[in-house]
Design an enzyme around this catalytic site. Structure first.
Site, mmCIF file in Angstrom:
data_model
loop_
_atom_site.group_PDB
_atom_site.id
_atom_site.type_symbol
_atom_site.label_atom_id
_atom_site.label_comp_id
_atom_site.label_asym_id
_atom_site.label_seq_id
_atom_site.Cartn_x
_atom_site.Cartn_y
_atom_site.Cartn_z
ATOM 1 N N SER B 39 -18.943 100.771 88.388
ATOM 2 C CA SER B 39 -18.779 101.710 89.460
ATOM 3 C C SER B 39 -20.268 102.707 89.236
ATOM 4 O O SER B 39 -20.691 102.985 90.507
ATOM 5 C CB SER B 39 -17.789 102.304 90.060
ATOM 6 O OG SER B 39 -16.551 101.563 90.231
ATOM 7 N N GLU B 60 -10.181 112.396 82.087
ATOM 8 C CA GLU B 60 -11.352 113.090 82.352
ATOM 9 C C GLU B 60 -11.627 114.535 81.646
ATOM 10 O O GLU B 60 -12.551 114.845 81.181
ATOM 11 C CB GLU B 60 -11.377 113.238 83.936
ATOM 12 C CG GLU B 60 -11.601 111.980 84.521
ATOM 13 C CD GLU B 60 -10.282 111.062 84.843
ATOM 14 O OE1 GLU B 60 -9.103 111.331 84.438
ATOM 15 O OE2 GLU B 60 -10.369 109.897 85.527
ATOM 16 N N PHE B 85 -12.772 113.079 90.468
ATOM 17 C CA PHE B 85 -12.435 113.456 88.897
ATOM 18 C C PHE B 85 -13.388 113.949 87.983
ATOM 19 O O PHE B 85 -12.935 114.587 86.954
ATOM 20 C CB PHE B 85 -12.134 112.027 88.364
ATOM 21 C CG PHE B 85 -11.380 110.906 89.380
ATOM 22 C CD1 PHE B 85 -10.496 111.569 90.069
ATOM 23 C CD2 PHE B 85 -11.807 109.673 89.515
ATOM 24 C CE1 PHE B 85 -9.593 110.714 91.091
ATOM 25 C CE2 PHE B 85 -11.180 108.855 90.582
ATOM 26 C CZ PHE B 85 -9.938 109.335 91.219
ATOM 27 N N ASP B 119 -11.357 103.620 100.325
ATOM 28 C CA ASP B 119 -10.275 104.497 99.315
ATOM 29 C C ASP B 119 -9.439 105.433 99.922
ATOM 30 O O ASP B 119 -8.593 105.955 99.394
ATOM 31 C CB ASP B 119 -10.783 104.753 98.039
ATOM 32 C CG ASP B 119 -10.938 103.491 97.059
ATOM 33 O OD1 ASP B 119 -10.183 102.480 97.429
ATOM 34 O OD2 ASP B 119 -11.899 103.634 96.025
#
Lengths: 281, 316
Positions: B39, B60, B85, B119
């Site tokens: 991504s 993260e 995130f 999303d």
């Protein structure tokens, strides 16, 4: 060969420093600092390969230590000063306005010896792993050490880092847990128990050592043993049993002195139990 | 319009291309990712520099701490994940281990804003600019197209200190010159005008240029300035423009609270009070949909900028 007598005298002086440091501003965390005075002393005066007089942020070519449970700042500052990172007279500025000795450690004040801020718990193991990876990239054979509270192990990030360190074979890292069984709200077992802590670290893929953190002899022996285990594909953790408040009778056996400074009367009682050994700041 | 798109490209690919180039140019650059390599278009860097890439997995908080630690030893970590995130989830880690500690960490945030699309709101980060700009020591950069994202990626490696670099998922017009050097903190005057100043950032910059075209057809001269660096804000350029036009419009793919418009309004209130309108998301979460449908529904499209300009002109 370690001069055990000198190390014990130094640890005693560090305890005295801690009490004097938290008394003056009427603020700070004496309990954990007293409990870990022997560890800090052993580490800085015997174990670490360091250059106190020429501190560099990158720490290339020397060992690096991270204090993840930053509220143990008083003992750390005392040992840093007494090891030569800065003048011991500066210890009298702890927690006061315009001081480099912030309540919780920070590199923002450019105090030699400090490389990252801590205080908000759970972050230091990740940082230590990162510094250990940088050492590997730099082909620097020196080690990274860290200290964490046992209560701090309730933070999820610790276990993210624990998983990562084993997965990536970070074997130049020695983490230490101040296993005193106490946190602000009470015994760790009552707040949220850690259960079988040894098994947890083993299951995460770490080498696990245990020691008495208030015995200079045992500490040195365990830290030596930990060093021998480095470079073998696994990170190392030392579960270090300590007594919170060690050295001051009324501060031991309770969690109540985690983050409380003694008043004048308590200060006099405490300091009477901690004679000057090396020389006061 | 005086600008021509050379075709639609995603800004995240600009990041990937910049990182790839950095891998060849700067041996101290390392990269980290939390299970979103594809991504974030990090594959080329990883292929050429496997030893300088750290796959952190879905962790993260650990990634931010690792990045802070890697700077100790002289590395320049580029830590990448989705904006949601990379900021909200790890705010305390960034605050203590990166910003307060003043570490040379580059937080690289993709899929920012509504244009992440289908999303939905969990992933549509609209508060990140605000969160990051509030942190002392933090530089906040939001480039407008592929070329500028690549140039910004190269530029932040040269800058010593924490940086938040925000980019996105969809293919958008690529119109800035490929060889244009990115100057941190220097606003870009894209279209000169005398009646209204439009300050845009990120994906809204192209739409601001389109809006200026529409306004021109209505006989209105709009100035368009690309604020690719939210912090430090180019106060001089903003004040200079508003001193000339007397009113301002901000446009961004972010919450109105805490965004670019908020920074400009604060500046104008302090130094040059003038009517201002803001094109931004107004205190609501997003939802699933195509990027384009979302931009239209939430009022972040070209007609919204035109409308804001007309409104602010009427308030002069």
């Amino acid at each position: 060969m370690a001069d055990i007598d000198f190390l014990k005298k130094m640890a005693a002086q560090v305890r005295r420093d801690v009490i004097r440091m938290v008394h003056k501003p009427q603020s700070g965390h004496p309990g954990g600092s007293l409990g870990c005075a022997d560890f800090f002393t052993a580490l800085y005066f015997e174990v670490l390969n360091i250059n106190p007089k020429s501190f560099t942020m990158d720490g290339i070519g020397e060992d690096i230590f991270f204090l993840s449970n930053g509220h143990l700042s008083a003992a750390w500052y005392s040992v840093l000063a007494r090891r030569g990172y800065f003048d011991i007279s500066e210890l009298s500025t702890f927690r006061l306005i315009n001081s480099r000795l912030q309540g919780h450690p920070t590199p923002a004040e450019h105090l030699p010896g400090i490389r990252v801020a801590s205080g908000s718990l759970g972050q230091g193991l990740s940082v230590a792993c990162g510094a250990a990876l940088a050492k590997k990239l730099n082909a620097d054979k020196h080690l990274v050490y860290s200290l964490h509270g046992d209560g701090e192990l309730q933070e999820g990030q610790i276990w993210e880092a624990a998983l990562f360190a084993a997965a990536k074979k970070i074997d130049n890292l020695i983490a230490t847990i101040d296993y005193n069984g106490k946190q602000i709200d009470g015994p760790v077992d009552e707040v949220v128990t850690l259960g079988d802590l040894r098994s947890k670290w083993l299951a995460f893929g770490w080498e696990v050592l245990e020691t008495n953190g208030n015995s200079m002899e045992q500490l040195l022996q365990t830290l030596d043993q930990a060093k021998l285990l480095t470079g073998k594909g696994k990170p190392i953790v030392i579960l270090m049993r300590t007594e919170m408040g060690m050295g001051v009778d009324f501060m031991m056996g309770t969690h109540k002195w985690h983050g409380k400074a003694p008043n004048d009367e308590e200060f006099n009682r405490a300091i009477a139990q901690l004679p000057e050994t090396i020389g006061d700041f | 319009m005086k600008y021509t798109s050379t075709g639609n490209k995603d800004t995240r690919s600009g990041f990937g291309a910049g990182l790839h180039e950095l891998g060849r140019k700067n041996p101290n650059v390392v990269a980290l990712c939390a299970d979103l390599v594809g991504s974030l278009k990090m594959d080329d860097f990883i292929k050429e520099n496997p030893d300088r890439f750290f796959q952190v997995g879905i962790a993260e908080a650990n990634m931010i701490g690792l990045a802070a630690g890697l700077t100790i030893g002289g590395k320049i970590p580029f830590a990448g994940t989705f904006a949601a995130f990379a900021t909200g989830r790890v705010y305390d880690q960034i605050r203590q281990s990166v910003a307060y500690s003043n570490k040379n960490v580059k937080i690289c945030a993709s899929h920012a804003g509504l244009t992440l699309g289908e999303d939905g709101a969990t992933h549509q980060m609209l508060e990140d600019i605000g969160l990051m700009k509030m942190l002392p020591n933090m530089t906040v950069i939001v480039p407008c197209d592929y070329n500028q994202t690549k140039a910004a990626t190269l530029a932040i490696a040269e800058h010593v200190g924490p940086v938040y670099l925000r980019f996105g998922r969809p293919a958008v017009p690529n119109f800035t010159p490929a060889d244009q050097k990115f100057e941190i903190g220097k606003a870009q005057l894209l279209n000169e005008g005398i009646q209204v100043s439009i300050f845009a950032t990120g994906h809204l910059v192209w739409k601001a240029l389109e809006a200026a075209d529409v306004l021109e057809q209505k006989g209105i001269s709009a100035e368009v300035i690309n604020i690719h660096t939210i912090k430090p804000l180019d106060e001089k350029a903003i004040l200079h423009s508003v001193a000339k036009t007397g009113c301002a419009v901000s446009a961004e793919e972010h919450m109105m609270h805490g965004g670019l418009g908020d920074s400009i309004a604060q500046l104008l209130a302090r130094k040059h009070p003038a009517p201002m309108e803001m094109v931004a998301v107004n205190d609501v979460f997003g939802e699933s949909g195509t990027p384009n449908d979302l931009m239209v529904k939430y009022g972040l499209d070209t007609p919204n900028i035109v409308e804001a300009a007309l409104k602010v002109l009427a308030r002069k």
